[in-house]
Design a protein around this motif. Structure first.
Motif, mmCIF file in Angstrom:
data_model
loop_
_atom_site.group_PDB
_atom_site.id
_atom_site.type_symbol
_atom_site.label_atom_id
_atom_site.label_comp_id
_atom_site.label_asym_id
_atom_site.label_seq_id
_atom_site.Cartn_x
_atom_site.Cartn_y
_atom_site.Cartn_z
ATOM 1 N N ASP A 53 16.217 82.200 58.562
ATOM 2 C CA ASP A 53 16.191 83.512 57.907
ATOM 3 C C ASP A 53 17.137 84.506 58.570
ATOM 4 O O ASP A 53 17.610 85.452 57.933
ATOM 5 N N ASN A 54 17.406 84.298 59.852
ATOM 6 C CA ASN A 54 18.273 85.214 60.601
ATOM 7 C C ASN A 54 19.651 84.630 60.899
ATOM 8 O O ASN A 54 20.367 85.126 61.766
ATOM 9 N N ASP A 55 20.013 83.554 60.172
ATOM 10 C CA ASP A 55 21.320 82.906 60.323
ATOM 11 C C ASP A 55 21.619 82.484 61.762
ATOM 12 O O ASP A 55 22.756 82.570 62.230
ATOM 13 N N ILE A 56 20.574 82.053 62.464
ATOM 14 C CA ILE A 56 20.734 81.541 63.822
ATOM 15 C C ILE A 56 20.736 80.016 63.736
ATOM 16 O O ILE A 56 19.856 79.433 63.097
ATOM 17 N N PRO A 57 21.724 79.351 64.327
ATOM 18 C CA PRO A 57 21.771 77.881 64.254
ATOM 19 C C PRO A 57 20.485 77.244 64.780
ATOM 20 O O PRO A 57 19.932 77.672 65.791
ATOM 21 N N VAL A 58 20.018 76.226 64.082
ATOM 22 C CA VAL A 58 18.811 75.509 64.476
ATOM 23 C C VAL A 58 19.218 74.374 65.418
ATOM 24 O O VAL A 58 20.050 73.542 65.059
ATOM 25 N N PRO A 59 18.657 74.351 66.642
ATOM 26 C CA PRO A 59 18.997 73.269 67.574
ATOM 27 C C PRO A 59 18.684 71.904 66.975
ATOM 28 O O PRO A 59 17.726 71.753 66.208
ATOM 29 N N SER A 60 19.482 70.923 67.324
ATOM 30 C CA SER A 60 19.324 69.591 66.751
ATOM 31 C C SER A 60 17.941 69.001 67.025
ATOM 32 O O SER A 60 17.421 68.243 66.218
ATOM 33 N N GLN A 61 17.315 69.372 68.128
ATOM 34 C CA GLN A 61 15.973 68.859 68.436
ATOM 35 C C GLN A 61 14.943 69.316 67.405
ATOM 36 O O GLN A 61 13.903 68.700 67.244
#
Length: 194
Positions: A53-61
């Motif tokens: 929602d805040n356009d922050i990359p989601v860590p692969s984990q």
């Protein structure tokens, strides 16, 4: 992977200071719950949603967290159709199929889905009763619901009862997939196109 993280674990994954994450929780920007010992726990599903929602990359984990869709219909053909639509998207979506509202409500009580597709004419508990129970519960009242029916005359009543959208079974299945995508409002999820 477990379903929840401590604030320290979540902060480490994101490269944030733990106090930043605690402030997000205190300010209501990050959903969390407290353990009996008074420590915050963050559901991975909630963390992923806030990041997106805040356009922050989601860590692969955390990428393993799937978008869950509960489908309730007493017609096996419709359940099969929905599963077939998402068969090539299993890495992003989990489809949970039920033929009655009681079983679906029990599952929703254990694990809230991201979206519900609900036939209005169900045995034992129709869609109106199901939706009423859903909307009266503090934990489930905000869940997104698309009502499904073979009868267009039910559209207005079910929308007034609290469904977010309506799909007429006679329509092209792509129209349902588009409604799901719009209601989801998540640019990181790629919905199927048939």
């Amino acid at each position: 992977m477990k379903d929840t993280l401590t604030t320290t674990e979540a902060a480490k994954l994101l490269g944030f200071h733990v106090n930043t994450l605690k402030n997000w929780v205190r300010d209501g920007k990050m959903p969390a719950f407290k353990t009996l010992g008074g420590h915050y726990r963050i559901r991975i599903k909630d963390l992923v949603k806030v990041l997106r929602d805040n356009d922050i990359p989601v860590p692969s984990q955390l990428q393993m967290s799937k978008y869950t869709i509960v489908v309730i219909d007493d017609e096996p053909a419709f359940l099969t159709l929905i599963k077939a639509c998402f068969k090539n998207h299993k890495e992003s979506f989990e489809i949970k199929a039920f033929q009655n509202g009681y079983d679906a409500l029990m599952e929703i009580g254990r694990q809230s889905p991201d979206l519900i597709l609900m036939d209005i004419r169900l045995p034992h508990m129709d869609g109106y009763e199901f939706l009423t129970k859903l909307r009266q519960n503090e934990e489930t009242k905000e869940l997104k619901v698309i009502a499904v029916s073979g009868h267009d005359e039910e559209r207005d009543r079910i929308l007034q009862a609290g469904a977010n959208d309506f799909y007429l079974k006679a329509q092209d299945i792509n129209q349902l997939l588009e409604k799901m995508e719009i209601l989801t409002n998540d640019k990181f999820l790629e919905f199927p196109k048939l």
